[in-house]
Scaffold this active site. Structure first.
Site, PDB file in Angstrom:
ATOM      1  CE  LYS A   1     -29.557 -33.616  18.831  1.00 15.16           C
ATOM      2  NZ  LYS A   1     -30.435 -34.390  19.709  1.00 15.16           N
TER       3      LYS A   1
ATOM      4  NE  ARG B   1     -35.397 -30.640  17.202  1.00 15.08           N
ATOM      5  CZ  ARG B   1     -34.402 -30.613  18.082  1.00 15.08           C
ATOM      6  NH1 ARG B   1     -33.370 -29.840  17.908  1.00 15.08           N
ATOM      7  NH2 ARG B   1     -34.432 -31.397  19.138  1.00 15.08           N
TER       8      ARG B   1
ATOM      9  NE  ARG C   1     -29.629 -34.534  28.548  1.00  7.01           N
ATOM     10  CZ  ARG C   1     -30.001 -34.357  27.285  1.00  7.01           C
ATOM     11  NH1 ARG C   1     -29.197 -34.710  26.296  1.00  7.01           N
ATOM     12  NH2 ARG C   1     -31.186 -33.872  27.000  1.00  7.01           N
TER      13      ARG C   1
ATOM     14  NE  ARG D   1     -31.666 -30.257  28.074  1.00  5.85           N
ATOM     15  CZ  ARG D   1     -31.507 -30.644  26.806  1.00  5.85           C
ATOM     16  NH1 ARG D   1     -30.297 -30.954  26.360  1.00  5.85           N
ATOM     17  NH2 ARG D   1     -32.520 -30.742  26.002  1.00  5.85           N
TER      18      ARG D   1
ATOM     19  NE  ARG E   1     -36.597 -33.131  24.996  1.00  5.34           N
ATOM     20  CZ  ARG E   1     -35.683 -33.388  25.932  1.00  5.34           C
ATOM     21  NH1 ARG E   1     -36.047 -33.652  27.167  1.00  5.34           N
ATOM     22  NH2 ARG E   1     -34.412 -33.387  25.621  1.00  5.34           N
TER      23      ARG E   1
HETATM   24  P1  AMP Z   1     -32.127 -30.288  21.903  1.00  7.46           P
HETATM   25  O1  AMP Z   1     -31.141 -29.702  22.843  1.00  7.46           O
HETATM   26  O2  AMP Z   1     -31.677 -30.323  20.482  1.00  7.46           O
HETATM   27  O3  AMP Z   1     -32.682 -31.605  22.391  1.00  7.46           O
HETATM   28  O4  AMP Z   1     -33.381 -29.272  21.892  1.00  7.46           O
HETATM   29  C1  AMP Z   1     -34.093 -28.995  23.070  1.00  7.46           C
HETATM   30  C2  AMP Z   1     -35.419 -28.350  22.719  1.00  7.46           C
HETATM   31  O5  AMP Z   1     -35.195 -27.116  22.027  1.00  7.46           O
HETATM   32  C3  AMP Z   1     -36.303 -29.167  21.773  1.00  7.46           C
HETATM   33  O6  AMP Z   1     -37.083 -30.112  22.483  1.00  7.46           O
HETATM   34  C4  AMP Z   1     -37.143 -28.081  21.136  1.00  7.46           C
HETATM   35  O7  AMP Z   1     -38.161 -27.638  22.039  1.00  7.46           O
HETATM   36  C5  AMP Z   1     -36.174 -26.914  20.998  1.00  7.46           C
HETATM   37  N1  AMP Z   1     -35.468 -26.918  19.692  1.00  7.46           N
HETATM   38  C6  AMP Z   1     -34.151 -27.186  19.491  1.00  7.46           C
HETATM   39  N2  AMP Z   1     -33.838 -27.072  18.194  1.00  7.46           N
HETATM   40  C7  AMP Z   1     -34.974 -26.726  17.551  1.00  7.46           C
HETATM   41  C8  AMP Z   1     -35.295 -26.484  16.190  1.00  7.46           C
HETATM   42  N3  AMP Z   1     -34.354 -26.565  15.212  1.00  7.46           N
HETATM   43  N4  AMP Z   1     -36.575 -26.153  15.887  1.00  7.46           N
HETATM   44  C9  AMP Z   1     -37.514 -26.044  16.844  1.00  7.46           C
HETATM   45  N5  AMP Z   1     -37.290 -26.280  18.154  1.00  7.46           N
HETATM   46  C10 AMP Z   1     -36.028 -26.608  18.523  1.00  7.46           C
END
Ligand code: AMP
Length: 231
Positions: free
Chosen positions: A33, A104, A143, A174, A186
């Site tokens: 993404k 989400r 990554r 990360r 996740r």
């Molecule tokens: P990502 O970078 O999209 O993989 O997001 C990393 C982490 O941020 C996720 O594992 C969640 O803990 C949190 N996160 C990101 N977007 C959301 C969302 N829309 N709602 C809730 N938690 C989020």
């Protein structure tokens, strides 16, 4: 009366023309993404809104967010909605907007509808990028992210990489990418939360499925083609 009707029709057409387009990228961790988002915003100049990026920035000052991210759990809707609303208020969305990792939950999806209608914006496409668990684990473990510009690298493919090729920033792993259990968690949370989201949007014509196993350039081609068609 005729004049008024014609005025209303013209105004409706104009508003539709002026309507701000919103694109969304959803997919499990490692589905690409962020990588695709970087290419999309360079090409189309949309405002980019990644809830993950906003939260990774916020975790530096907020222990509660840090702990949730480390476990790979979702941040409560109330906080996400507050962050999104503030971000949209502060930034110019006139060229269109690209969401990454949002919405989400159904609650987030309903709030997004409200925020968009208040801003004369509407969803054009939701790209659903699919990836299996095995590939997710492989990609996430290898990554690395640039500490300055945020570009993602895979140490599998760039074995000697320790600096960003674009800005020479130092690469780091990360926090939530370090532990395999957290990665699996996740992925499972994504699988669970995406089902009701797909149902929520089922009747719309927003959904476009993308196979995340395809090459990066091929995925970008498919995404670009769809955006041009509906932009
Ligand atoms: P990502 O970078 O999209 O993989 O997001 C990393 C982490 O941020 C996720 O594992 C969640 O803990 C949190 N996160 C990101 N977007 C959301 C969302 N829309 N709602 C809730 N938690 C989020």
């Amino acid at each position: 009366m005729k004049d008024i009707l014609s005025y209303i029709q013209k105004r409706r057409k104009w508003l539709k023309y002026k309507m701000i387009k919103c694109f969304i990228l959803l997919g499990p961790p490692g589905s690409g993404k962020g990588t695709q988002a970087n290419k999309i915003i360079k090409k189309f100049n949309f405002l980019y809104l990644s809830t993950g990026d906003i939260l990774r920035n916020a975790e530096k000052y907020d222990e509660n967010i840090r702990n949730i991210l480390k476990k790979g759990k979702l941040i409560p809707d109330s906080l996400i909605i507050k962050l999104i609303t503030e971000y949209i208020k502060k930034n110019n969305i006139e060229n269109g907007i690209l969401f990454d990792g949002f919405p989400r939950t159904i609650n987030q999806a309903k709030t997004l509808d409200l925020i968009l209608s208040k801003n004369n914006a509407k969803i054009s496409i939701i790209f659903i990028i699919s990836l299996n668990l095995k590939e997710t684990i492989l990609r996430i473990k290898s990554r690395r992210v640039c500490s300055i510009c945020g570009t993602n690298y895979s140490i599998e493919h760039n074995k000697s990489t320790d600096k960003c090729k674009i800005c020479h920033g130092k690469l780091f792993q990360r926090n939530d990418d370090e532990n395999e259990k957290v990665i699996i968690n996740r992925f499972l949370i994504y699988e669970k939360q995406i089902k009701p989201i797909l149902l929520y949007y089922k009747k719309s014509n927003f959904l476009v499925n993308i196979n995340g196993l395809e090459k990066e350039e091929e995925i970008f081609k498919q995404i670009t083609k769809n955006i041009i068609k509906r932009n």
